[in-house]
Design an enzyme around this catalytic site. Structure first.
Site, short mmCIF file in Angstrom:
data_model
loop_
_atom_site.label_atom_id
_atom_site.label_comp_id
_atom_site.label_asym_id
_atom_site.label_seq_id
_atom_site.Cartn_x
_atom_site.Cartn_y
_atom_site.Cartn_z
N LYS A 93 -9.78 13.59 5.05
CA LYS A 93 -8.40 12.45 4.85
C LYS A 93 -7.33 12.65 5.88
CE LYS A 93 -7.16 13.76 0.51
NZ LYS A 93 -7.07 12.74 -0.14
N ARG A 94 -6.66 11.24 6.30
CA ARG A 94 -5.76 11.30 7.53
C ARG A 94 -4.56 12.73 7.06
NH1 ARG A 94 -6.11 7.25 11.58
NH2 ARG A 94 -4.17 8.28 11.93
N LYS A 151 0.17 14.46 1.91
CA LYS A 151 -1.02 14.50 1.64
C LYS A 151 -1.29 16.02 1.37
CE LYS A 151 -3.31 10.42 3.24
NZ LYS A 151 -4.40 9.77 1.95
N THR A 190 -8.39 7.12 -2.58
CA THR A 190 -9.72 6.29 -2.36
C THR A 190 -10.83 7.65 -2.31
OG1 THR A 190 -10.12 5.21 0.08
CG2 THR A 190 -9.46 3.82 -2.17
N HIS A 232 0.51 -1.13 0.16
CA HIS A 232 -0.21 -0.35 0.02
C HIS A 232 0.78 1.90 0.20
CE1 HIS A 232 -4.47 -1.66 0.70
NE2 HIS A 232 -3.62 -1.87 0.84
N LYS A 285 -14.92 8.17 -4.71
CA LYS A 285 -15.67 9.20 -4.21
C LYS A 285 -16.01 10.34 -4.19
CE LYS A 285 -14.17 6.29 0.39
NZ LYS A 285 -13.40 6.69 1.55
C1 LIG Z 1 -12.55 6.68 1.96
C2 LIG Z 1 -11.78 6.72 2.95
C3 LIG Z 1 -10.67 7.01 3.51
C4 LIG Z 1 -9.72 8.04 2.61
O1 LIG Z 1 -8.91 8.68 2.08
P1 LIG Z 1 -7.65 9.42 0.95
O2 LIG Z 1 -8.27 10.73 0.50
O3 LIG Z 1 -8.41 7.93 0.33
O4 LIG Z 1 -6.79 9.11 1.67
C5 LIG Z 1 -9.93 7.64 4.53
N1 LIG Z 1 -11.21 7.87 5.81
C6 LIG Z 1 -12.26 7.22 5.59
C7 LIG Z 1 -12.95 7.69 6.57
C8 LIG Z 1 -12.71 6.73 4.38
O5 LIG Z 1 -13.69 6.77 3.61
#
Ligand SMILES: *Cc1c(COP(=O)(O)O)cnc(C)c1O
Length: 808
Positions: free
Chosen positions: A548-549, A554, A656, A360, A660
């Site tokens: 995101k985290r 990031k 991801t 990953h 979304k």
């Molecule tokens: C999809 C998702 C992530 C991943 O987000 P990235 O922007 O791809 O790092 C992290 N936390 C939650 C709650 C998510 O639904």
């Protein structure tokens, strides 16, 4: 479609009696939380019954089983998802309405199990959904943490971590399977045995025996025909370890010490990004769920097929999500050799044909290693297998290769006093995949190049995907209705059918519907934000979102710089009035990750300044949504017009949330990184904004010498000013200046190229802003993004895994 209720009346009867038998009161006297219990328990019971049938059928057909090993499953609330998958959501909503009850209020009662950190754990959950929907016999194998990822509160701008007691009110979906418990042993002394033919094996004498107890959660696919399960393990003391003598002597603390030591194994989920995990509890978690899972899998296999081990890989695929389950290799070897009596070669063949591995991350500090002495004393027999696997591997390597020493240094399992878990995962398996095209290329040519030179056939790409049923259909009912009205509901099981939307890309009526659906979602988010953070957002402003985290790569910091620059320009020039925009952030930082926590405080400080400055706050707003998780993510994604995906090129595995947001019609503002590239290839560069340094640019800059100071000097007026404002008091109202952030840029030379990407980023945002000012133009781009997002359904990803890796 498997209907779990024959009719609305049937449902209402069941619901009324469930309230009576489970809660002991009429539905009128129940609280919404109790009504949730009553409703969930009906759906869970129906699911378990279908699950038994699914299993029987699969057994008859001798279907191959896939076991997905993951330390994290970020499953989110399940009730709404399961009502949709069974096709009874409308029926249930109407039935409850007749009783004077609101389904939405009942759904809002569900706890969100935080059994994962973020993307990796959510991927595992999306895969469960897609495997069940695709009719694959996929079983999740993970940990049942007593406390999930911490609950994030914001106090005075700072992140404060609170315990996530998600089991407080019980978890109606799980069933404890006491009779399926298994014993997992830590420590002890391996003892050699040999028979008259010279065949030998080991048993372990002594050690700490821990009872792993499984809790099963049903996984319902769309249509409800296939129900598999997620098995989560909990650690408990094995009965015989209770110190009765100590207890009888009144030393209760001593008598109970073993219990608490054991239960600690499944007490907490480790946060990622927390730097090197030196902690012994983490290895214990990793071994516990691997050993308990494999023991159970072998037991099931033997029941179904007898001790016909050589055909094991034809009936079972073992997938390891990241390196956390890396002990699958040596543990399967141990079980086959020590307990089933197989010879090494035969066991090794079975092991390597069964196991596959997903990498990953490319960040070297995230590649897991353990110090040998610690590992060996905790898992002595497993260590012996690793040592032998490593020895045989190096032996096979040294034959006829002149660069074997270099290859050995890159690929050996044991090196420099450490066990290298990624290398172990690759050597013990037949497949290693990255999670986006660019990420897989970086693995092949950089991070894992030694392995790629030796076994190129093991490498393959599987670009991530997300459950469009959860993140579009469930999260965004308004847009889903627009889609289904236009193209029917075939997209629920075949996401590629979303492409039919494209014929409406210039249809004013449909475009207006898209704008209306977006507006509805924005109103909902604005209400939510007001409630959780107090900030008022205007649903007529553009919603620009980064959730995101928190991690340096990031680059939430880059986004902050853009907003601060915008603020400066407005203050300097009162005639400069950009399109009203709301900047929305959310995400957690690991407890020990100081830099990331400072960026959270920075955003809250910026929000405090901007939102309270009457010179700008009719046009600019900044909000931080606390405790980002699956529940509120489902409110956030539908409301976004701009999706911020701005990681330093080459650092994000896939991402991801980019997918979304895309499904929900947000336009991406992104770097050339992870799956952003594949998104751009699909929707075309005219339907999103890509900016900034690419991987090769960054490599060149690193080689030539990148100097943050030069970037700062070259643009003192705007960029330099923003950097200065970190430490000049501008943002100091909430707990002071931001020296640490400033020094990361100016002393540590901006590892993540924030300054280098500032100008192209602001430029790209300006262009996107112009588009958002024209709703029809925005809607045209938006519908194309949704229409082409079918490729990023995890159904597609799972079909690729099934075909190329698992052969099911
Ligand atoms: C999809 C998702 C992530 C991943 O987000 P990235 O922007 O791809 O790092 C992290 N936390 C939650 C709650 C998510 O639904």
């Amino acid at each position: 479609m498997q209907r779990i209720f024959d009719s609305k009346e049937d449902f209402v009867d069941l619901f009324e009696s469930s309230c009576q038998t489970l809660i002991g009161r009429t539905y009128e006297d129940c609280t919404d939380a109790e009504r949730f219990q009553a409703l969930a328990s009906i759906v869970a019971a129906k699911s378990r019954a279908i699950g038994v049938k699914t299993n029987e059928l699969a057994q008859q057909e001798q279907k191959k089983k896939v076991y997905y090993f993951s330390l994290e499953f970020l499953i989110g609330p399940l009730l709404d998802n399961y009502l949709i998958n069974y096709g009874v959501r409308d029926l249930v909503e109407e039935g409850l309405a007749e009783l004077g009850l609101s389904l939405d209020n009942i759904l809002a009662q569900e706890q969100d199990p935080g059994l994962g950190n973020g993307g990796l754990g959510r991927l595992a959950a999306c895969f469960m959904d897609s495997m069940a929907t695709e009719g694959i016999m996929g079983y999740g194998n993970g940990m049942r943490y007593r406390y999930g990822l911490f609950h994030q509160a914001i106090v005075n701008g700072c992140q404060v971590e609170e315990t996530d007691n998600w089991l407080e009110r019980g978890f109606p979906w799980e069933v404890r399977r006491e009779q399926s418990s298994v014993i997992v042993t830590f420590g002890g002394k391996p003892v050699r045995h040999e028979d008259e033919n010279g065949h030998f094996w080991f048993t372990t004498e002594g050690g700490d025996r821990v009872k792993a107890v499984p809790y099963d959660v049903p996984v319902v696919g769309y249509g409800g025909e296939t129900v598999t399960k997620l098995r989560l393990w909990s650690a408990e003391p094995a009965e015989e370890n209770f110190d009765l003598d100590a207890f009888n002597e009144g030393d209760y603390a001593k008598a109970n010490k073993f219990r608490s030591d054991v239960e600690a194994i499944s007490t907490i989920l480790y946060p990622n990004d927390a730097g090197p995990h030196g902690r012994i509890l983490r290895i214990k978690q990793e071994y516990l769920f691997v050993s308990a899972g494999l023991q159970t899998i072998l037991r099931t296999y033997e029941r179904d097929y007898g001790p016909d081990w050589k055909h094991f890989p034809d009936h079972v695929a073992l997938h390891t999500n990241d390196t956390h389950p890396a002990m699958c290799g040596p543990e399967l070897m141990r079980l086959l050799v020590d307990e089933k009596g197989l010879e090494w070669d035969e066991a090794w063949d079975i092991t390597t044909r069964s196991i596959s591995f997903t990498n990953h991350t490319v960040m070297p500090e995230a590649l897991e290693t353990w110090p040998i002495p610690m590992f060996r004393s905790l898992l002595p027999r497993i260590y012996m297998f690793i040592d032998e696997i490593n020895r045989r591997y190096l032996e096979s390597l040294s034959q006829d290769r002149d660069n074997w020493q270099e290859l050995a240094s890159q690929t050996a399992v044991l090196w420099d006093g450490n066990v290298r878990m990624a290398n172990l995962s690759i050597i013990c398996g037949h497949s290693v995949n990255g999670v986006s095209a660019i990420h897989t290329e970086i693995l092949k040519h950089d991070v894992l190049k030694g392995f790629y030179a030796l076994t190129p056939e093991k490498f393959n790409n599987k670009t991530n995907g997300v459950s469009h049923r959860r993140f579009l259909r469930e999260a965004n009912p308004a847009l889903s209705k627009v889609i289904t009205n236009a193209v029917g509901d075939g997209w629920m099981t075949n996401a590629e059918e979303l492409s039919k939307l494209e014929q409406y890309a210039d249809d004013p009526a449909v475009l207006d519907d898209i704008v209306t659906a977006k507006h509805e979602a924005k109103k909902r988010l604005a209400e939510y934000v007001k409630q959780v953070s107090g900030v008022e957002l205007d649903p007529n402003s553009v919603f620009d979102v980064q959730v995101k985290r928190f991690h340096a790569y990031k680059r939430q910091l880059l986004n902050v710089f853009k907003i601060l620059d915008l603020y400066n320009r407005m203050i300097d020039d009162p005639s400069f009035r950009p399109m009203p925009t709301s900047f929305i952030f959310g995400g957690k930082a690991a407890q020990s990750y100081t830099f990331a926590k400072e960026v959270i405080r920075l955003i809250n400080s910026l929000a405090d300044v901007v939102n309270n400055d009457s010179r700008v706050n009719d046009v600019l707003r900044v909000a931080f949504v606390p405790n980002y998780g699956i529940s509120n993510a489902q409110i956030i994604y539908p409301a976004a017009e701009i999706s911020e995906q701005i990681s330093t090129a080459g650092m994000e595995g896939s991402g991801t949330s980019n997918m979304k947001f895309m499904m929900n019609g947000a336009i991406m503002l992104g770097t050339y990184d992870g799956a952003n590239i594949e998104i751009a290839d699909l929707v075309g560069f005219e339907n999103l904004k890509i900016f900034g340094l690419r991987v090769e640019d960054i490599e060149r800059l690193k080689a030539e010498g990148y100097w943050a100071w030069n970037e700062y000097q070259a643009d003192r007026g705007r960029l330099g000013r923003v950097v200065d404002e970190l430490v000049d008091g501008t943002l100091a109202r909430l707990n002071g200046n931001f020296e640490l952030v400033h020094d990361e840029l100016m002393v540590n030379n901006d590892q993540w190229f924030v300054l280098a990407d500032f100008k192209p980023y602001v430029q790209a945002w300006e262009e996107l802003r112009q588009i958002c000012a024209n709703p029809r133009e925005w809607a045209h781009m938006s519908i194309i993004n949704t229409a082409r997002s079918g490729h990023f359904s995890s159904d597609r990803t799972i079909r690729e895994y099934a075909e190329d890796i698992w052969h099911v």
